[in-house]
Design an enzyme around this catalytic site. Sequence first.
Site, short mmCIF file in Angstrom:
data_model
loop_
_atom_site.label_atom_id
_atom_site.label_comp_id
_atom_site.label_asym_id
_atom_site.label_seq_id
_atom_site.Cartn_x
_atom_site.Cartn_y
_atom_site.Cartn_z
CE LYS A 70 -3.93 -2.02 2.48
NZ LYS A 70 -4.88 -1.86 3.59
CG ASP A 95 -8.02 0.33 4.06
OD1 ASP A 95 -8.87 -0.50 3.67
OD2 ASP A 95 -6.80 0.13 4.01
P1 NAP Z 1 0.96 -3.02 10.41
O1 NAP Z 1 1.26 -1.86 9.52
O2 NAP Z 1 1.87 -4.21 10.42
O3 NAP Z 1 0.88 -2.45 11.92
C1 NAP Z 1 0.64 -3.29 13.00
C2 NAP Z 1 0.60 -2.48 14.30
O4 NAP Z 1 0.19 -3.35 15.35
C3 NAP Z 1 1.94 -1.89 14.72
O5 NAP Z 1 1.70 -0.65 15.32
C4 NAP Z 1 2.45 -2.91 15.75
O6 NAP Z 1 3.25 -2.35 16.77
C5 NAP Z 1 1.17 -3.36 16.37
N1 NAP Z 1 1.26 -4.75 16.88
C6 NAP Z 1 1.58 -5.86 16.18
N2 NAP Z 1 1.50 -6.96 16.96
C7 NAP Z 1 1.13 -6.52 18.19
C8 NAP Z 1 0.89 -7.17 19.43
N3 NAP Z 1 1.02 -8.50 19.55
N4 NAP Z 1 0.52 -6.43 20.49
C9 NAP Z 1 0.38 -5.07 20.39
N5 NAP Z 1 0.60 -4.40 19.24
C10 NAP Z 1 0.97 -5.11 18.15
O7 NAP Z 1 -0.49 -3.59 10.13
P2 NAP Z 1 -1.77 -2.82 9.55
O8 NAP Z 1 -1.80 -2.92 8.07
O9 NAP Z 1 -1.83 -1.48 10.19
O10 NAP Z 1 -2.97 -3.75 10.07
C11 NAP Z 1 -3.25 -3.87 11.45
C12 NAP Z 1 -4.49 -4.72 11.69
O11 NAP Z 1 -5.64 -4.12 11.12
C13 NAP Z 1 -4.42 -6.14 11.10
O12 NAP Z 1 -4.97 -7.02 12.03
C14 NAP Z 1 -5.28 -6.06 9.87
O13 NAP Z 1 -5.85 -7.31 9.56
C15 NAP Z 1 -6.34 -5.06 10.33
N6 NAP Z 1 -6.97 -4.37 9.20
C16 NAP Z 1 -8.29 -4.59 8.98
C17 NAP Z 1 -8.93 -3.97 7.95
C18 NAP Z 1 -10.40 -4.22 7.72
O14 NAP Z 1 -10.89 -3.91 6.63
N7 NAP Z 1 -11.13 -4.70 8.71
C19 NAP Z 1 -8.22 -3.10 7.09
C20 NAP Z 1 -6.86 -2.89 7.34
C21 NAP Z 1 -6.26 -3.54 8.40
P3 NAP Z 1 4.83 -2.04 16.58
O15 NAP Z 1 4.88 -0.70 15.87
O16 NAP Z 1 5.34 -1.94 17.98
O17 NAP Z 1 5.40 -3.16 15.79
#
Ligand code: NAP
Length: 276
Positions: A66, A99
């Site tokens: 993205k 999103d």
């Molecule tokens: P990303 O860029 O990899 O960011 C993940 C974030 O979560 C980072 O801030 C990370 O912290 C934190 N994190 C990861 N594992 C963790 C844990 N075990 N405990 C606490 N914090 C944790 O991912 P993203 O693209 O933002 O997506 C995040 C989530 O949103 C995913 O689960 C994804 O499936 C969901 N999502 C859903 C939709 C939907 O349409 N429903 C759309 C987009 C995303 P650090 O910075 O410390 O590593």
Amino acid sequence: MTQRVGIIGWPLTTTFSPAMHNAAFKALGMDWVYDKMAIPSDIVRLGILEPQRHGYVGLNVTIPHKEEAMRHVMPDDLARAVGAVNTIDLRTMTGTNTDVGGFITDLTVNGVELAGKRVLVLGAGGAARAAVVGLTQAGASVVVVNRSLERARTMVANLSLSNLTLKADALTLDEAVESGSIDLIVNSTPAGMFPNVDESPWVLGVPFPQGVTVYDMIYRPAQTGLMRQAEDNGGRGIGGLGMLVYQGAAAFKLWTGVEPPIEVMFAAARQELQSQ
Ligand code: NAP
């Protein structure tokens, strides 16, 4: 002639988008097809240009491309503010981020008010950025809490450089809870997602606010531990399936100009979820 759209990402093992869009095309009797294209990170540019050369109308972009996609199309203001493109119109080579709208539409459909509210966003990745932009545009003030506080601070600082009037701060969870009442908690981390359903983004020992709504972007499982925690404390939990459907519906409208059949897309997404 059959019109084609699709999704690029890597490894793209589980995506509900082809099922949602193809069900919508079928329901409306449209001669359109939505393809799935697994594109590794070193050929994202080709992954966008080749479908364009073959007459594709548009693309969705998912993890981990993205941010990279921003460099290969003209991002609109919204995509610029988030720093990520998830929907491309190949006819104009422009990119946007649905999103943000998907998230806000689902909150609105669920009757969650945002103007003047104080929202706690957990996470500092791409999904959290989309949440903060949407919440800010809707008139909420935002506190960002992340496992690594430095990343949350950087995210807020970067978003402040966009043309948004940002009311956001990066705090520890303790500070966020102590510094004022919270109306809504948004989980934008994968903590609690299948198969790690016992993980939680809520730090053990920090008191959970009473009567608060949790919006968990996770949709597998349908009810996460964090949503349950909200309900156990007199609040409400909303899962992330609606965000997924509404971001797809916005892309559908952009490419086809046709009103998307939301219920058909929801049914297809739920069916995918059950078959996992
Ligand atoms: P990303 O860029 O990899 O960011 C993940 C974030 O979560 C980072 O801030 C990370 O912290 C934190 N994190 C990861 N594992 C963790 C844990 N075990 N405990 C606490 N914090 C944790 O991912 P993203 O693209 O933002 O997506 C995040 C989530 O949103 C995913 O689960 C994804 O499936 C969901 N999502 C859903 C939709 C939907 O349409 N429903 C759309 C987009 C995303 P650090 O910075 O410390 O590593």
